[in-house]
Design a protein around this motif. Structure first.
Motif, PDB file in Angstrom:
ATOM      1  N   THR A 298       0.832  -1.202   0.000  1.00 33.58           N
ATOM      2  CA  THR A 298       0.000   0.000   0.000  1.00 33.58           C
ATOM      3  C   THR A 298       0.866   1.251   0.000  1.00 33.58           C
ATOM      4  O   THR A 298       0.629   2.200  -0.753  1.00 33.58           O
ATOM      5  N   GLU A 299       1.896   1.261   0.830  1.00 29.38           N
ATOM      6  CA  GLU A 299       2.779   2.427   0.918  1.00 29.38           C
ATOM      7  C   GLU A 299       3.552   2.632  -0.385  1.00 29.38           C
ATOM      8  O   GLU A 299       3.789   3.777  -0.799  1.00 29.38           O
ATOM      9  N   LEU A 300       3.945   1.535  -1.045  1.00 25.11           N
ATOM     10  CA  LEU A 300       4.641   1.654  -2.322  1.00 25.11           C
ATOM     11  C   LEU A 300       3.763   2.348  -3.355  1.00 25.11           C
ATOM     12  O   LEU A 300       4.189   3.296  -4.029  1.00 25.11           O
ATOM     13  N   VAL A 301       2.528   1.882  -3.470  1.00 22.40           N
ATOM     14  CA  VAL A 301       1.593   2.470  -4.436  1.00 22.40           C
ATOM     15  C   VAL A 301       1.340   3.938  -4.112  1.00 22.40           C
ATOM     16  O   VAL A 301       1.374   4.805  -4.995  1.00 22.40           O
ATOM     17  N   GLU A 302       1.079   4.228  -2.845  1.00 20.32           N
ATOM     18  CA  GLU A 302       0.743   5.599  -2.472  1.00 20.32           C
ATOM     19  C   GLU A 302       1.937   6.539  -2.611  1.00 20.32           C
ATOM     20  O   GLU A 302       1.757   7.731  -2.878  1.00 20.32           O
ATOM     21  N   THR A 303       3.151   6.027  -2.462  1.00 19.09           N
ATOM     22  CA  THR A 303       4.334   6.862  -2.656  1.00 19.09           C
ATOM     23  C   THR A 303       4.556   7.124  -4.146  1.00 19.09           C
ATOM     24  O   THR A 303       4.898   8.249  -4.546  1.00 19.09           O
ATOM     25  N   ILE A 304       4.355   6.120  -4.983  1.00 23.73           N
ATOM     26  CA  ILE A 304       4.472   6.328  -6.432  1.00 23.73           C
ATOM     27  C   ILE A 304       3.422   7.324  -6.901  1.00 23.73           C
ATOM     28  O   ILE A 304       3.679   8.159  -7.771  1.00 23.73           O
ATOM     29  N   MET A 305       2.224   7.275  -6.294  1.00 22.02           N
ATOM     30  CA  MET A 305       1.137   8.178  -6.684  1.00 22.02           C
ATOM     31  C   MET A 305       1.290   9.576  -6.090  1.00 22.02           C
ATOM     32  O   MET A 305       0.538  10.478  -6.445  1.00 22.02           O
TER      33      MET A 305
END
Length: 535
Positions: A298-305
């Motif tokens: 979740t954190e990976l996706v939200e950081t990329i976004m």
């Protein structure tokens, strides 16, 4: 299986909402001491039926019998008093409380909040195999243990009939096996389960009988020992069970997404949530991320976004550095985003479908013209999405909340693929949807991939991950610890890697790799297995 008085009988249940008949003359009989599966498309009426049984909705017609006695539930409290409990797909736990506090919360009058309550929890945990520490904070528990706490909560309140709504949606294969072993043990003690699932192979593995609902009414009951998954799918949707398998490669050399040395620290002095992530996704490629929930996906996706601000590292889309860009700028650069929770992050449930089409596209055609929103354009394009993505709705003016989960998801996927993205980040794109919606979403992702779309796929459905992906990366404790080849890796192999069973074993252990996992190779920055364990 008992041949005495059924545990639950629903007769002629009908429930109408404005413009929709959710249930029409539904009949369901559940024997005491069995696991009875309930299958059907999204929008078929399963959830409404279970809400009626749990006292959250009231039927317009029909009767409910529990243990041979006709009942009428006004609230869930009435159902709980009658011995019915429900474990929802989205857990209802307070992370900042202990296991015991979560179990007792709202039921303090039963056994108090001290020693008697603790002894009752330990007694139930011991007799059902749901062994958890009453003093541990829920935020420290994994998904499988959280589910055990949810089951303990309903048992503590005296439930003998337990409704399980999509209980395996976020579990890896080994955790599914453990859950099924628990259910079988509890079944032997006389507990009864209503098991709602879209995973037909799992239904056939655990259920004693299966009732299928289609378009709001029951179409039949089957014996899982003599019916195939394909036959169940045909009962549900009138078609074969879909497959996510992608046969031909469309991967190019053009890098679309490049993530370099990405790091994220939630709190100063704590272990990084994301630890030196390096990732590349090319045009025409689907890169899958496998991992038990809570390991940083979740954190990976939200950081990329751009929803979270990275502590260090770089995110590039093509030749453009987006590391300091906000979320809207990243979307305008060409990133489409299917979030993991469509209700919280993907839709405005109280707004009409055409208003939801605008979300994330309020600065671009066809929903905007210059500095102004283009409402006629938004409505026209919403009608196109509804038609092309088979969103089943009376019209584009109904609220998003009026759609079933599968149709909500098709609307979100249609919106995100309609902006001509160069990169699609898809988090659990088919979670909680039926086989029909699942097949459509898979097909749309495959078609977009063939046109050159780069896709970063996060999914708890390992068959989906293996079938759709060109490359799979395993995420554990905030790091990418292994690469797996979808052509050779199995769900069981991935499950072992995701839970850390292979970390530190065999070749690649020095990289925090997955040495014993067929089809997997070590990945990530060199660190010893002891360092990884020490995290």
């Amino acid at each position: 299986m008992s041949t005495t008085t059924p545990a639950v009988v629903l007769s002629g249940i009908t429930k109408r909402f404005p413009g929709v008949v959710a249930n029409s003359d539904v009949h369901l009989s559940v024997q005491a001491g069995e696991v009875h599966a309930l299958c059907g498309e999204n929008g078929a009426g399963k959830s409404t039926l279970m809400k009626i049984l749990y006292g959250m909705q009231h039927p317009d017609e029909g009767t409910i019998e529990v243990g041979g006695r006709q009942v009428r539930f006004r609230t869930p409290a009435d159902a709980i008093k009658a011995g019915i409990g429900m474990v929802h797909q989205h857990f209802m736990l307070a992370d900042n409380l202990t296991v015991q506090e979560n179990v007792v919360l709202g039921a303090e009058s039963l056994h108090g909040i001290g020693g008697r309550a603790r002894r009752r929890i330990q007694e139930l945990a011991g007799s059902t195999g749901l062994t958890v520490d009453p003093d541990v904070l829920v935020e420290r528990l994994g998904v499988a243990d959280r589910q055990r706490v949810e089951i303990l909560k309903v048992l503590y309140r005296g439930a003998r009939v337990i409704i399980l709504d999509e209980p395996t949606a976020v579990l890896v294969p080994q955790e599914v096996d453990e859950l099924f072993a628990t259910l079988r043990g509890m079944r032997e003690q006389g507990f009864t389960f209503l098991f709602i699932s879209h995973k037909l192979d799992e239904v056939r593995a655990i259920a004693d009988s299966v009732t299928v609902i289609r378009r709001g009414t029951t179409v039949g009951t089957a014996d899982p020992r003599s019916v195939s998954s394909r036959e169940l799918a045909e009962m549900m949707v009138g078609s074969e069970l879909p497959s996510p398998e992608t046969r031909e490669s469309t991967v190019t050399d053009r890098v679309v997404l490049r993530v370099e040395n990405l790091g994220l620290v939630a709190e100063e002095g704590t272990r990084p949530v994301l630890d030196r992530i390096d990732l590349v996704v090319r045009a025409g490629e689907v890169v899958g991320i496998a991992g038990v929930e809570g390991n940083g996906q979740t954190e990976l996706v939200e950081t990329i976004m751009g929803i979270r601000r990275a502590h260090h590292g770089r995110v590039s889309l093509g030749d453009r550095d987006l590391s300091r860009a906000g979320t809207l700028a990243r979307r305008e650069a060409g990133i489409g985003y299917v979030p993991e929770d469509r209700h919280r992050q993907g839709l405005l449930l109280t707004q009409p479908l055409w208003a939801n089409r605008i979300l994330g596209y309020q600065t671009r055609r066809p929903t905007a013209r210059g500095a102004w929103l283009d409402l006629p354009g938004a409505k026209k394009d919403t009608e196109r999405i509804v038609a092309e993505f088979d969103v089943r709705t009376p019209g584009i003016d109904v609220t998003a909340a009026a759609l079933s989960g599968g149709n909500q998801q098709k609307l979100v996927v249609g919106r995100e693929l309609s902006g001509d993205p160069v990169l699609l980040i898809a988090s659990h794109p088919t979670r909680g949807v039926d086989v029909g919606a699942q097949a459509l979403i898979w097909e749309e992702i495959k078609k977009a991939r063939a046109r050159g779309l780069a896709v970063l796929l996060i999914s708890a459905d390992l068959d989906e991950l293996i079938g759709l992906s060109d490359t799979i990366k395993v995420m554990l404790r905030g790091r990418l610890v292994a690469d797996a080849d979808p052509a050779t890796v199995t769900p069981e192999d991935l499950g072992s890697a995701m839970t850390g069973a292979g970390v530190g074993a065999g070749a690649g252990a020095g990289a925090g790799g997955v040495g014993d996992v067929p089809g997997a190779t070590a990945a990530g920055a060199p660190r010893s297995a002891a360092e990884v364990e020490g995290d």
